[in-house]
Design an enzyme around this catalytic site. Structure first.
Site, mmCIF file in Angstrom:
data_model
loop_
_atom_site.group_PDB
_atom_site.id
_atom_site.type_symbol
_atom_site.label_atom_id
_atom_site.label_comp_id
_atom_site.label_asym_id
_atom_site.label_seq_id
_atom_site.Cartn_x
_atom_site.Cartn_y
_atom_site.Cartn_z
ATOM 1 N N ARG A 65 0.838 -1.209 0.000
ATOM 2 C CA ARG A 65 0.000 0.000 0.000
ATOM 3 C C ARG A 65 0.869 1.254 0.000
ATOM 4 O O ARG A 65 0.533 2.257 -0.629
ATOM 5 C CB ARG A 65 -0.953 -0.023 1.205
ATOM 6 C CG ARG A 65 -2.030 -1.087 1.090
ATOM 7 C CD ARG A 65 -2.961 -1.096 2.290
ATOM 8 N NE ARG A 65 -3.670 0.167 2.417
ATOM 9 C CZ ARG A 65 -4.289 0.543 3.557
ATOM 10 N NH1 ARG A 65 -4.208 -0.222 4.645
ATOM 11 N NH2 ARG A 65 -4.940 1.688 3.621
ATOM 12 N N ASN A 98 -7.691 8.383 6.849
ATOM 13 C CA ASN A 98 -6.857 7.805 5.796
ATOM 14 C C ASN A 98 -5.384 7.799 6.193
ATOM 15 O O ASN A 98 -4.911 8.715 6.872
ATOM 16 C CB ASN A 98 -7.027 8.593 4.484
ATOM 17 C CG ASN A 98 -8.462 8.576 3.992
ATOM 18 O OD1 ASN A 98 -9.260 7.729 4.407
ATOM 19 N ND2 ASN A 98 -8.806 9.528 3.137
ATOM 20 N N ASP A 100 -3.127 7.397 3.702
ATOM 21 C CA ASP A 100 -2.365 7.854 2.533
ATOM 22 C C ASP A 100 -1.892 9.284 2.795
ATOM 23 O O ASP A 100 -2.291 9.920 3.779
ATOM 24 C CB ASP A 100 -3.244 7.760 1.257
ATOM 25 C CG ASP A 100 -4.460 8.684 1.278
ATOM 26 O OD1 ASP A 100 -5.595 8.200 1.118
ATOM 27 O OD2 ASP A 100 -4.274 9.906 1.478
ATOM 28 N N HIS A 115 -5.572 7.606 12.216
ATOM 29 C CA HIS A 115 -5.270 6.170 12.086
ATOM 30 C C HIS A 115 -3.826 5.938 11.677
ATOM 31 O O HIS A 115 -3.464 4.832 11.267
ATOM 32 C CB HIS A 115 -6.213 5.510 11.070
ATOM 33 C CG HIS A 115 -7.614 5.400 11.575
ATOM 34 N ND1 HIS A 115 -8.677 5.081 10.764
ATOM 35 C CD2 HIS A 115 -8.154 5.575 12.813
ATOM 36 C CE1 HIS A 115 -9.797 5.044 11.486
ATOM 37 N NE2 HIS A 115 -9.503 5.362 12.721
ATOM 38 N N CYS A 126 11.803 1.804 21.106
ATOM 39 C CA CYS A 126 12.022 3.122 21.742
ATOM 40 C C CYS A 126 10.855 4.068 21.549
ATOM 41 O O CYS A 126 10.886 5.206 22.001
ATOM 42 C CB CYS A 126 13.306 3.754 21.168
ATOM 43 S SG CYS A 126 13.133 4.337 19.479
ATOM 44 N N SER A 184 -17.889 5.681 5.417
ATOM 45 C CA SER A 184 -19.133 4.901 5.540
ATOM 46 C C SER A 184 -19.723 4.995 6.935
ATOM 47 O O SER A 184 -20.833 4.533 7.180
ATOM 48 C CB SER A 184 -18.837 3.426 5.218
ATOM 49 O OG SER A 184 -17.908 2.914 6.175
ATOM 50 N N ALA A 225 -16.719 12.736 -4.850
ATOM 51 C CA ALA A 225 -16.037 13.777 -4.058
ATOM 52 C C ALA A 225 -15.405 14.840 -4.945
ATOM 53 O O ALA A 225 -15.421 16.032 -4.597
ATOM 54 C CB ALA A 225 -14.972 13.123 -3.171
HETATM 55 N N1 APR Z 1 -16.631 10.042 -3.680
HETATM 56 C C1 APR Z 1 -17.197 10.146 -2.447
HETATM 57 N N2 APR Z 1 -17.414 9.086 -1.620
HETATM 58 C C2 APR Z 1 -17.032 7.883 -2.084
HETATM 59 C C3 APR Z 1 -16.435 7.689 -3.352
HETATM 60 C C4 APR Z 1 -16.244 8.843 -4.165
HETATM 61 N N3 APR Z 1 -15.686 8.765 -5.386
HETATM 62 N N4 APR Z 1 -16.200 6.353 -3.526
HETATM 63 C C5 APR Z 1 -16.614 5.752 -2.394
HETATM 64 N N5 APR Z 1 -17.127 6.656 -1.531
HETATM 65 C C6 APR Z 1 -17.697 6.416 -0.196
HETATM 66 C C7 APR Z 1 -18.424 5.105 -0.062
HETATM 67 O O1 APR Z 1 -19.795 5.258 -0.436
HETATM 68 C C8 APR Z 1 -18.278 4.813 1.431
HETATM 69 O O2 APR Z 1 -19.363 5.384 2.164
HETATM 70 O O3 APR Z 1 -16.627 6.347 0.712
HETATM 71 C C9 APR Z 1 -16.987 5.530 1.816
HETATM 72 C C10 APR Z 1 -15.833 4.579 2.101
HETATM 73 O O4 APR Z 1 -16.167 3.806 3.228
HETATM 74 P P1 APR Z 1 -15.131 2.726 3.778
HETATM 75 O O5 APR Z 1 -14.623 1.909 2.648
HETATM 76 O O6 APR Z 1 -15.782 2.059 4.945
HETATM 77 O O7 APR Z 1 -13.882 3.599 4.288
HETATM 78 P P2 APR Z 1 -13.781 4.437 5.628
HETATM 79 O O8 APR Z 1 -15.129 4.951 6.047
HETATM 80 O O9 APR Z 1 -12.712 5.432 5.429
HETATM 81 O O10 APR Z 1 -13.280 3.334 6.702
HETATM 82 C C11 APR Z 1 -12.976 3.808 7.989
HETATM 83 O O11 APR Z 1 -12.160 1.609 8.571
HETATM 84 O O12 APR Z 1 -10.961 -0.207 7.884
HETATM 85 C C12 APR Z 1 -10.908 0.903 8.674
HETATM 86 O O13 APR Z 1 -9.007 2.070 9.327
HETATM 87 C C13 APR Z 1 -9.829 1.818 8.218
HETATM 88 O O14 APR Z 1 -9.819 4.233 8.163
HETATM 89 C C14 APR Z 1 -10.556 3.080 7.794
HETATM 90 C C15 APR Z 1 -11.856 2.994 8.569
#
Ligand code: APR
Length: 241
Positions: A65, A98, A100, A115, A126, A184, A225
């Site tokens: 990653r 995120n 990244d 995170h 250390c 999400s 987004a």
């Molecule tokens: N534009 C806007 N939203 C988007 C797009 C896009 N192009 N593509 C996907 N999404 C939305 C999806 O609809 C979803 O609701 O982004 C969200 C991604 O959700 P997840 O995959 O669950 O990611 P996230 O919410 O960041 O997860 C939270 O879970 O696994 C752990 O540590 C990890 O930080 C992460 C945390």
């Protein structure tokens, strides 16, 4: 939205982002049909037990990653938030789930990675953390204490405490506008922020589709987004002009 009693009169803003904001840069999300957790199990690569059981497998997962970051760039949503960071006269904190580096590369400064970060490593001997671009392995020595075999990705795994929570809670306590972008709403404590501020701050969700938290927000805008975030930022800045 109430104007905050700070010297600028501009409302205090907290923005929370998730994997969805980086999707159009080419990085997978976690829970979409093509998401990371559809390819590999959390229990195998994203818990302290997984690291104890098979550190090489965990290191390889994060090395892959981290290597991907060289092939992706910030998108219009990251850049819009960086412009808001530069131009917003009130308090503003971008809290990202995120790992990244796209918000950093876009130029956001008032930014916390709750995170952790793929581009940092953490020595368990250390406790020092280091900027990191290369692969990490069991033979990697800590630049600070030279101990080998104790370097791990600076990533908060499931069951571990997120980073910067004091600063995040302080910002949430003062915020007048809370914006959740590309998440999400499945993972706590981030998923609980909107419930914490609703009623005293204006709450907005910018996401591709309704999330677990949509029913809690004052306003939801659904779409990609790279379209809805620049529109939202332009409107926010125009209203302050
Ligand atoms: N534009 C806007 N939203 C988007 C797009 C896009 N192009 N593509 C996907 N999404 C939305 C999806 O609809 C979803 O609701 O982004 C969200 C991604 O959700 P997840 O995959 O669950 O990611 P996230 O919410 O960041 O997860 C939270 O879970 O696994 C752990 O540590 C990890 O930080 C992460 C945390």
């Amino acid at each position: 939205m109430t104007d905050a009693p700070n010297k600028t009169g501009a409302p205090n803003i907290v923005i929370l982002t998730g994997a969805g904001i980086s999707r159009e840069s080419g990085l997978a999300t976690f829970r979409d049909p093509d998401g990371i957790w559809q390819q590999v199990r959390i229990e195998d690569v994203a818990t302290p037990e997984a690291y104890r059981r098979d550190p090489e497998r965990v290191q390889a997962f994060y090395n892959a990653r981290r290597a991907q970051l060289a092939d992706v760039a910030p998108n219009a949503a990251h850049l819009a938030l960086a412009e808001l960071d530069r131009r917003w006269p009130g308090e503003l904190l971008l809290v990202t789930q995120n790992v990244d580096d796209l918000h950093d590369r876009a130029g956001s400064r008032r930014l916390l990675h709750m995170h952790g970060e793929l581009r940092r490593a953490w020595c368990r001997a250390c406790d020092a953390t280091h900027p990191w671009d290369e692969d990490l392995g069991m033979a990697t020595a800590c630049p600070a204490c030279a101990t080998m075999g104790r370097m791990r990705p600076h990533i908060v795994w499931f069951g571990e405490m997120p980073l910067h929570m004091d600063a995040i809670e302080a910002a949430l306590a003062r915020c007048d506008l809370f914006v959740s972008i590309g998440t999400s709403g499945n993972v706590y404590p981030a998923a609980g922020f909107v419930a914490e501020v609703r009623g005293r701050a204006e709450t907005v969700e910018l996401n591709l589709e309704p999330s677990e938290g949509t029913h809690l927000v004052d306003r939801a805008v659904h779409g990609p987004a790279t379209r809805i975030v620049p529109d939202f930022v332009a409107d926010l800045l125009a209203r302050r002009a």
